[in-house]
Write a protein that holds these residues in place. Sequence first.
Motif, PDB file in Angstrom:
ATOM      1  N   GLY A  26      39.465 111.814   9.687  1.00 33.93           N
ATOM      2  CA  GLY A  26      40.327 112.532  10.623  1.00 33.93           C
ATOM      3  C   GLY A  26      39.907 112.430  12.064  1.00 33.93           C
ATOM      4  O   GLY A  26      40.647 112.834  12.963  1.00 33.93           O
ATOM      5  N   LYS A  27      38.732 111.873  12.325  1.00 34.55           N
ATOM      6  CA  LYS A  27      38.278 111.741  13.715  1.00 34.55           C
ATOM      7  C   LYS A  27      39.039 110.608  14.404  1.00 34.55           C
ATOM      8  O   LYS A  27      39.488 109.649  13.766  1.00 34.55           O
ATOM      9  N   ALA A  28      39.147 110.711  15.731  1.00 34.49           N
ATOM     10  CA  ALA A  28      39.900 109.712  16.498  1.00 34.49           C
ATOM     11  C   ALA A  28      39.321 108.307  16.309  1.00 34.49           C
ATOM     12  O   ALA A  28      40.047 107.321  16.312  1.00 34.49           O
ATOM     13  N   ARG A  29      38.004 108.238  16.120  1.00 32.13           N
ATOM     14  CA  ARG A  29      37.366 106.934  15.989  1.00 32.13           C
ATOM     15  C   ARG A  29      37.104 106.576  14.528  1.00 32.13           C
ATOM     16  O   ARG A  29      36.289 105.698  14.237  1.00 32.13           O
ATOM     17  N   ALA A  30      37.780 107.233  13.608  1.00 36.27           N
ATOM     18  CA  ALA A  30      37.501 107.034  12.184  1.00 36.27           C
ATOM     19  C   ALA A  30      37.568 105.566  11.779  1.00 36.27           C
ATOM     20  O   ALA A  30      36.728 105.083  11.017  1.00 36.27           O
ATOM     21  N   GLY A  31      38.546 104.847  12.309  1.00 40.59           N
ATOM     22  CA  GLY A  31      38.699 103.426  11.954  1.00 40.59           C
ATOM     23  C   GLY A  31      37.474 102.614  12.319  1.00 40.59           C
ATOM     24  O   GLY A  31      36.982 101.808  11.520  1.00 40.59           O
ATOM     25  N   GLN A  32      36.950 102.839  13.531  1.00 46.00           N
ATOM     26  CA  GLN A  32      35.753 102.119  13.968  1.00 46.00           C
ATOM     27  C   GLN A  32      34.511 102.591  13.224  1.00 46.00           C
ATOM     28  O   GLN A  32      33.646 101.796  12.863  1.00 46.00           O
ATOM     29  N   LEU A  33      34.431 103.887  12.987  1.00 35.88           N
ATOM     30  CA  LEU A  33      33.254 104.449  12.324  1.00 35.88           C
ATOM     31  C   LEU A  33      33.162 104.015  10.861  1.00 35.88           C
ATOM     32  O   LEU A  33      32.061 103.817  10.334  1.00 35.88           O
ATOM     33  N   ASP A  34      34.308 103.846  10.215  1.00 37.84           N
ATOM     34  CA  ASP A  34      34.326 103.492   8.797  1.00 37.84           C
ATOM     35  C   ASP A  34      33.577 102.193   8.514  1.00 37.84           C
ATOM     36  O   ASP A  34      32.992 102.018   7.448  1.00 37.84           O
ATOM     37  N   ARG A  35      33.589 101.278   9.466  1.00 38.68           N
ATOM     38  CA  ARG A  35      32.943  99.985   9.247  1.00 38.68           C
ATOM     39  C   ARG A  35      31.430 100.145   9.086  1.00 38.68           C
ATOM     40  O   ARG A  35      30.759  99.297   8.519  1.00 38.68           O
ATOM     41  N   TYR A  36      30.887 101.237   9.645  1.00 36.85           N
ATOM     42  CA  TYR A  36      29.448 101.478   9.558  1.00 36.85           C
ATOM     43  C   TYR A  36      29.072 102.467   8.455  1.00 36.85           C
ATOM     44  O   TYR A  36      27.918 102.519   8.035  1.00 36.85           O
TER      45      TYR A  36
END
Length: 315
Positions: free
Chosen positions: A229-239
């Motif tokens: 749900g975080k705004a950067r979830a897409g980028q964070l998911d990769r890590y």
Amino acid sequence: MEHGVTVIKGTEFDVFPLNLGGNTFGWTSNREQTFAVLDAFVAAGGNFVDTADSYSAWVEGNEGGESERELGAWIKERGADKLIIATKSGALEPVAGRSREATFKAVEGSLERLGVESIDIFYYHYDDEAVSIDEQVAIANDLIAQGKIKHLALSNYSAERLAEFFEKSVGTPAQPVALQPHYNLVSRKDYEENVQPLAEKHGVAVFPYFALAAGLLTGKYTSKEDISGKARAGQLDRYASDEAFAVVTELRAVADELGVAPTTVALAWLVAHGVTAPIASVSKVEQLKDLMAVKDVELSAEQLARLDKVSEPFA
């Protein structure tokens, strides 16, 4: 530069050990916020800002060049002598790629938006294998000869093409002075195995992007649930992985021992591994403090060893 603490070999520049990312300017920071961040950065001793012509073309309604325009507005009001500016080209249509025409047009566009006569450090943002390294070197030499850029740097090149670039450019003005790789505690292998040996061999500066792994290494997120749900979830998911969260746990422990933020420790780890100045960006002035603190934090051998060990799955 009076506050500079690290010399970029082959240049006249000394830089503060934090390279401020300009990707937020004209995106998550409006003009007032951008000016406030830049003012605070300079007041705290910062002097080196990184941007690109493609920032922030990914935002609906933007066309690219927004970051450079905001930076240019600040330079116009405050003076070009306050900052060392690095910008990049290669990804923005219609000046993408490394052809002579595209590269010259991209540089002209950046110069106009920034309102400067010459770009301090100009990156080839991405390689273009349709253009030979010989030609890429020749283009950079011509840009430098014409005074449009002062120095060349490279980002997102394979180790093989990087090695060739150094070989073909050695002794010419186009010899790269810096590399901008993807490197952080949870992304080590490619840089340490393939890029770092070249950086060390040629004595070039290193300014890694994603230094904080899209925010994971700020210590705010300790599980996948924290990210959803975080705004950067897409980028964070990769890590996001159990191994990555183990790194975050150790990062927080070291930060507690030192009385600083996990962000500062993550940046200090990079500096301890030979990085000249990690790139990190902020949208608000209050976020700057933890970045700038990297200048005053030195990890002990024991703390460094713990962080090295917990991040071994990524090495």
